[in-house]
Design a protein around this motif. Structure first.
Motif, short mmCIF file in Angstrom:
data_model
loop_
_atom_site.label_atom_id
_atom_site.label_comp_id
_atom_site.label_asym_id
_atom_site.label_seq_id
_atom_site.Cartn_x
_atom_site.Cartn_y
_atom_site.Cartn_z
N ALA A 109 19.85 -42.68 15.08
CA ALA A 109 20.56 -43.95 15.04
C ALA A 109 19.98 -44.85 13.98
O ALA A 109 18.79 -44.77 13.65
CB ALA A 109 20.49 -44.64 16.40
N ALA A 110 20.83 -45.72 13.43
CA ALA A 110 20.39 -46.79 12.55
C ALA A 110 20.10 -48.00 13.42
O ALA A 110 20.92 -48.39 14.26
CB ALA A 110 21.47 -47.11 11.52
N THR A 111 18.95 -48.60 13.25
CA THR A 111 18.55 -49.71 14.10
C THR A 111 19.05 -51.04 13.55
O THR A 111 19.45 -51.15 12.39
CB THR A 111 17.02 -49.77 14.24
N ALA A 112 19.00 -52.06 14.40
CA ALA A 112 19.49 -53.37 14.02
C ALA A 112 18.72 -53.97 12.85
O ALA A 112 19.25 -54.79 12.09
CB ALA A 112 19.44 -54.32 15.22
N ASP A 113 17.45 -53.57 12.68
CA ASP A 113 16.64 -54.09 11.58
C ASP A 113 16.60 -53.15 10.38
O ASP A 113 15.72 -53.26 9.52
CB ASP A 113 15.23 -54.41 12.05
N GLY A 114 17.57 -52.22 10.30
CA GLY A 114 17.71 -51.41 9.10
C GLY A 114 16.78 -50.22 9.00
O GLY A 114 16.61 -49.65 7.93
N LYS A 115 16.19 -49.80 10.11
CA LYS A 115 15.37 -48.61 10.12
C LYS A 115 16.15 -47.46 10.75
O LYS A 115 17.33 -47.61 11.06
CB LYS A 115 14.06 -48.88 10.86
N ALA A 116 15.51 -46.32 10.92
CA ALA A 116 16.19 -45.16 11.49
C ALA A 116 15.29 -44.52 12.53
O ALA A 116 14.07 -44.44 12.35
CB ALA A 116 16.53 -44.15 10.40
N VAL A 117 15.89 -44.07 13.62
CA VAL A 117 15.15 -43.38 14.67
C VAL A 117 15.91 -42.12 15.07
O VAL A 117 17.12 -42.02 14.90
CB VAL A 117 14.94 -44.26 15.92
N ALA A 373 28.21 -52.24 24.02
CA ALA A 373 28.56 -53.46 23.31
C ALA A 373 27.35 -54.34 23.03
O ALA A 373 27.36 -55.13 22.08
CB ALA A 373 29.61 -54.24 24.10
N ASP A 374 26.30 -54.20 23.83
CA ASP A 374 25.09 -55.01 23.59
C ASP A 374 24.13 -54.35 22.62
O ASP A 374 22.98 -54.78 22.47
CB ASP A 374 24.38 -55.31 24.92
N ALA A 375 24.57 -53.28 21.94
CA ALA A 375 23.81 -52.55 20.91
C ALA A 375 22.78 -51.59 21.49
O ALA A 375 22.06 -50.93 20.74
CB ALA A 375 23.13 -53.50 19.92
N SER A 376 22.67 -51.49 22.80
CA SER A 376 21.78 -50.50 23.40
C SER A 376 22.45 -49.13 23.42
O SER A 376 23.66 -49.01 23.21
CB SER A 376 21.39 -50.91 24.82
N SER A 393 14.64 -46.18 25.11
CA SER A 393 13.69 -47.28 25.19
C SER A 393 13.60 -48.11 23.91
O SER A 393 13.34 -47.58 22.83
CB SER A 393 12.30 -46.73 25.54
N GLY A 394 13.85 -49.40 24.04
CA GLY A 394 13.66 -50.34 22.94
C GLY A 394 14.66 -50.25 21.81
O GLY A 394 14.53 -50.97 20.82
N LEU A 395 15.66 -49.40 21.93
CA LEU A 395 16.57 -49.18 20.81
C LEU A 395 17.72 -50.19 20.83
O LEU A 395 18.45 -50.30 21.81
CB LEU A 395 17.15 -47.76 20.87
N ARG A 396 17.82 -50.92 19.73
CA ARG A 396 18.98 -51.75 19.46
C ARG A 396 19.55 -51.28 18.14
O ARG A 396 18.88 -51.31 17.11
CB ARG A 396 18.61 -53.25 19.39
#
Length: 401
Positions: A109-117, A373-376, A393-396
């Motif tokens: 996934a691409a994260t809300a802060d522009g990183k990748a997991v 919808a909440d980005a989780s 865990s912790g993923l937005r």
């Protein structure tokens, strides 16, 4: 879990770098969520999720997200989920929050802060460059293979690939990419009017007679695409007649199902079956149904079967299951006797408990994930070890706009 596919490949890839979990977890995504994902991933230059229109920020990409509002963000890539509009050319049918493809890889996934997991359990691993340094400016990430291989699409339109903690600083695609999707031994990117692929035995460049691809979703040994004209095409392995052309022979170039009920909006291939959303939210499927992965409605290569009559906006597939995202935000899955992917009764579509605000899907060999919808992100099957969704865990994730 280590499982052999119907092609004899052993699913023994490692998920240790993803915090443990199931090394055999595979993905869609795609799709939108693939898992595709399913599926999901970064889209093309415009994207829509829901209905409405609105504000703009960033450059070279636009999108509609939610109901009554829209936004544009990113540079050169964005994505779509929503109520399944009638014009696939107006929006790329994917969500940047989840990888886009089906049936093959560990979810990313691409994260809300522009990183990748990427994650093979509920604990995600952040992707880093070879030699150190987190990958940043990410608009889409997709897994490749059953192990820790991944590709990322950056805001610059470049694509970089490698292992989770050693992504190459040398781009595989230098610029211009708007969506990526990974398969077993290959990955592909939309670049202009073509889909460019690397690895495996697929052609390096696939074109569509002047039409522009707006979604690409790869599976084990092939890929499918939807164009701006609503044409559905697949190429590569054709197990069980999943291409819908009346034969199970593989194809080196893009082919379309013989009977297509209207314009395609979204495609979600699994291992030996393929489904697509058409105008009006109807889901049509082709290929094997030997494990009730398309609802126990019978295998078909031509003309296919109708899995959902209306109201669908995305569909993703794994090895033994299919999941459909409805416009209501509910997810419905059909799973066979090996129900790791959906955890539901054999041979029928049934709602996934506790999910009512999904905006994108991703699916893999034995798992499914939904971006809410909440980005989780919540996943079930091999990631949660059962039918009850578990939160990553912790993923937005990056917005679907």
């Amino acid at each position: 879990m280590a499982c052999s596919s119907s092609n004899g490949e052993e699913d023994t890839g490692g998920a240790a770098a993803s915090g443990g979990g199931d090394p055999g977890v595979a993905s869609s995504g795609s799709g939108t969520g693939g898992g595709a994902t399913s599926g999901a991933g970064a889209g093309s230059a415009t994207s829509a999720s829901g209905a409405g229109g609105g504000s703009t920020s960033g450059t070279a990409a636009s999108s509609t997200s939610g109901t009554g509002a829209s936004s544009t963000s990113g540079t050169g890539a964005s994505s779509t989920t929503g109520a399944g509009g009638s014009d696939p050319g107006a929006a790329s049918p994917a969500c940047a929050g989840l990888n886009n493809g089906s049936g093959t890889t560990i979810p990313c996934a691409a994260t809300a802060d522009g990183k990748a997991v990427c994650f093979g359990s509920t604990t995600p691993t952040t992707l880093a460059y070879e030699g150190g340094g987190e990958v940043t400016g990410v608009v889409q990430a997709t897994g490749r293979n059953f192990s820790e291989e991944a590709c990322v699409l950056l805001e610059t339109g470049a694509v970089h690939c490698g292992r989770h903690t050693s992504i190459s600083r040398t781009p595989t695609v230098a610029a211009g990419a708007t969506m990526i999707s990974g398969g077993l031994n290959h990955a592909c990117a939309i670049v202009g009017n073509a889909v460019k692929c690397w690895g495996g035995d697929l052609p390096a460049d696939v074109t569509f007679g002047g039409e522009t691809p707006v979604q690409v979703a790869c599976y084990y040994h092939g890929c499918c695409a939807v164009t701006d004209a609503g044409k559905l095409s697949c190429w590569g392995e054709n197990n069980g007649g999943m291409h819908g052309i009346g034969t199970s022979s593989g194809t080196s170039g893009p082919v379309s199902p013989k009977t297509v009920p209207g314009r395609a909006l979204y495609v979600g291939p699994g291992q030996d079956h393929m489904c697509a959303v058409f105008e009006g939210g109807k889901v049509h499927c082709w290929g094997q149904d030997w494990n009730k992965q398309i609802g126990g409605l019978g295998a078909s290569s031509d003309p296919g079967i109708t899995l959902v009559e209306s109201g669908a906006i995305a569909v993703v597939g794994g090895q033994f299951h299919t999941c459909v995202l409805m416009a209501t935000g509910q997810v419905q899955c059909s799973s066979g006797g090996q129900s790791e992917g959906a955890g539901l009764d054999m041979g029928r579509l049934a709602p996934v408990a506790g999910i009512s605000t999904a905006v994108a899907l991703s699916a893999g060999k034995h798992y499914s994930c939904a971006r809410l919808a909440d980005a989780s992100v919540q996943c079930w099957g091999s990631i949660s070890h059962g039918p009850t969704p578990a939160t990553i865990s912790g993923l937005r994730t990056r917005d679907c706009d």
